[in-house]
Structures are given as C-alpha cells and as structure tokens.
Scaffold this motif. Structure first.
Motif, PDB file in Angstrom:
ATOM      1  N   THR A  95       0.824  -1.249   0.108  1.00  0.00           N
ATOM      2  CA  THR A  95      -0.018  -0.036  -0.026  1.00  0.00           C
ATOM      3  C   THR A  95       0.748   1.403   0.042  1.00  0.00           C
ATOM      4  N   SER A  96       0.249   2.308  -0.215  1.00  0.00           N
ATOM      5  CA  SER A  96       1.195   3.745  -0.366  1.00  0.00           C
ATOM      6  C   SER A  96       1.618   3.942   0.932  1.00  0.00           C
ATOM      7  N   ARG A 108       3.501  -4.213   8.628  1.00  0.00           N
ATOM      8  CA  ARG A 108       2.304  -4.716   8.984  1.00  0.00           C
ATOM      9  C   ARG A 108       1.169  -4.074   9.757  1.00  0.00           C
ATOM     10  N   ALA A 109       1.609  -3.186  10.485  1.00  0.00           N
ATOM     11  CA  ALA A 109       0.689  -2.236  11.393  1.00  0.00           C
ATOM     12  C   ALA A 109      -0.231  -1.634  10.466  1.00  0.00           C
ATOM     13  N   ALA A 110       0.435  -0.833   9.528  1.00  0.00           N
ATOM     14  CA  ALA A 110      -0.121   0.102   8.352  1.00  0.00           C
ATOM     15  C   ALA A 110      -1.118  -0.793   7.469  1.00  0.00           C
ATOM     16  N   VAL A 114      -6.206  -0.684   8.090  1.00  0.00           N
ATOM     17  CA  VAL A 114      -7.079  -0.602   6.940  1.00  0.00           C
ATOM     18  C   VAL A 114      -7.846  -1.852   6.640  1.00  0.00           C
ATOM     19  N   GLY A 115      -9.185  -1.457   6.241  1.00  0.00           N
ATOM     20  CA  GLY A 115      -9.876  -2.627   5.843  1.00  0.00           C
ATOM     21  C   GLY A 115      -9.574  -2.903   4.425  1.00  0.00           C
ATOM     22  N   LYS A 116      -9.817  -4.204   3.761  1.00  0.00           N
ATOM     23  CA  LYS A 116      -9.363  -4.623   2.686  1.00  0.00           C
ATOM     24  C   LYS A 116      -9.713  -3.695   1.486  1.00  0.00           C
ATOM     25  N   LEU A 121      -4.056   0.311  -2.655  1.00  0.00           N
ATOM     26  CA  LEU A 121      -2.889  -0.546  -3.135  1.00  0.00           C
ATOM     27  C   LEU A 121      -1.886   0.329  -4.273  1.00  0.00           C
ATOM     28  N   VAL A 122      -0.906  -0.028  -4.156  1.00  0.00           N
ATOM     29  CA  VAL A 122       0.211   0.346  -5.388  1.00  0.00           C
ATOM     30  C   VAL A 122       0.791  -0.962  -5.934  1.00  0.00           C
TER      31      VAL A 122
END
Length: 144
Positions: A95-96, A108-110, A114-116, A121-122
């Motif tokens: 993810t960004s 992993r915390a980032a 956030v929900g799926k 997404l990058v």
C-alpha cells in the motif's frame, strides 16, 4: 512443468506482479522486490535449486519460473485485488502507506489498520494456476 530436457519449459502456474501505473521507477523496483519476497516462504515449490558457477562458488536459489510484471490504473489494481481474494489465490499487497514506514513491524501495522476494501494499493503479487492469474490481471498491461 515439462520433464523432457530438450522441450521448452512450460509452467502450469504463474507468478505475477501488478503495479500502479503512476509509481516512480525506484518505487516500482522496491514494490516488486517486497511483493515477491514472501512467496518462497509460503510456497517453497516455486524456488529452484541452488546455483553454482564453474569454480564451485555457491549462490542462493531463485524462483524456478519467471516473474511477470504488469501495470495498470488504480481501478485495475483494485479490481485485481478483489478477484484474487474471490479466487483465494496466494497474494501479497503493498500500500502507499508502506512508503512512509521503515520496518516490517510498521509495515504490517499500516496494512492491519485499513480494511481490505479501503487499502490504497500500489502493488499486488499473485501466484496460482496460470489461467486464474490471467483472469485476475485482466485489463492490466505488461510493464514496459
């Protein structure tokens, strides 16, 4: 995979990475490396034998098949993520938010925060049967 040593090797699986088209070059390389890094740990069959040169110097094993890299818009990436989840294919996300972290714990915390359906997404890596991966990446184009 074909076992005849003279026949072309054709794999029944595919390793593919989809990158968001607006990433800078350094980001594309970084995201690709991160995305495929976990594949061998969860799916050891994708890793081949160790390499050795003519002098007997040993090198680490690598994937036994190519990694195909694609690019697409944010919408194509979001759609591919949904298809990979629906098909329950092994996948990795980048993810960004991960550009601002500096270690695995914070990465992993980032993602966990956030929900799926709201992940920014990058990048997405997917492994599975060739035809299933092709369907997941429909609408993406090969990375130039």
């Amino acid at each position: 995979m074909t076992t005849n040593d003279t026949a072309p090797v054709r794999f029944d699986t595919k390793i593919a990475v989809l990158l968001r088209e607006d990433l800078e070059s350094w980001q594309r390389l970084n995201v690709t490396a991160f995305l495929v890094s976990g594949l061998g740990a969860d799916h050891p069959e994708v890793v081949g034998e160790r390499y050795e040169d003519a002098d007997g110097t040993a090198y680490l094993p690598m994937f036994r098949q190519p990694v195909l890299v694609f690019e697409g818009s944010k919408e194509v990436l979001t759609a591919a993520h949904g298809k990979a989840l629906a098909r329950v294919l092994p996948r990795a996300v980048f993810t960004s938010d991960l550009f601002a972290t500096g270690n695995d714990r914070d990465n992993r915390a980032a993602v966990r925060a956030v929900g799926k359906d709201r992940l920014d997404l990058v990048g997405l890596a997917v492994y599975g049967p060739r035809n299933a991966v092709d369907k997941v990446f429909k609408g993406a184009r090969m990375h130039p």
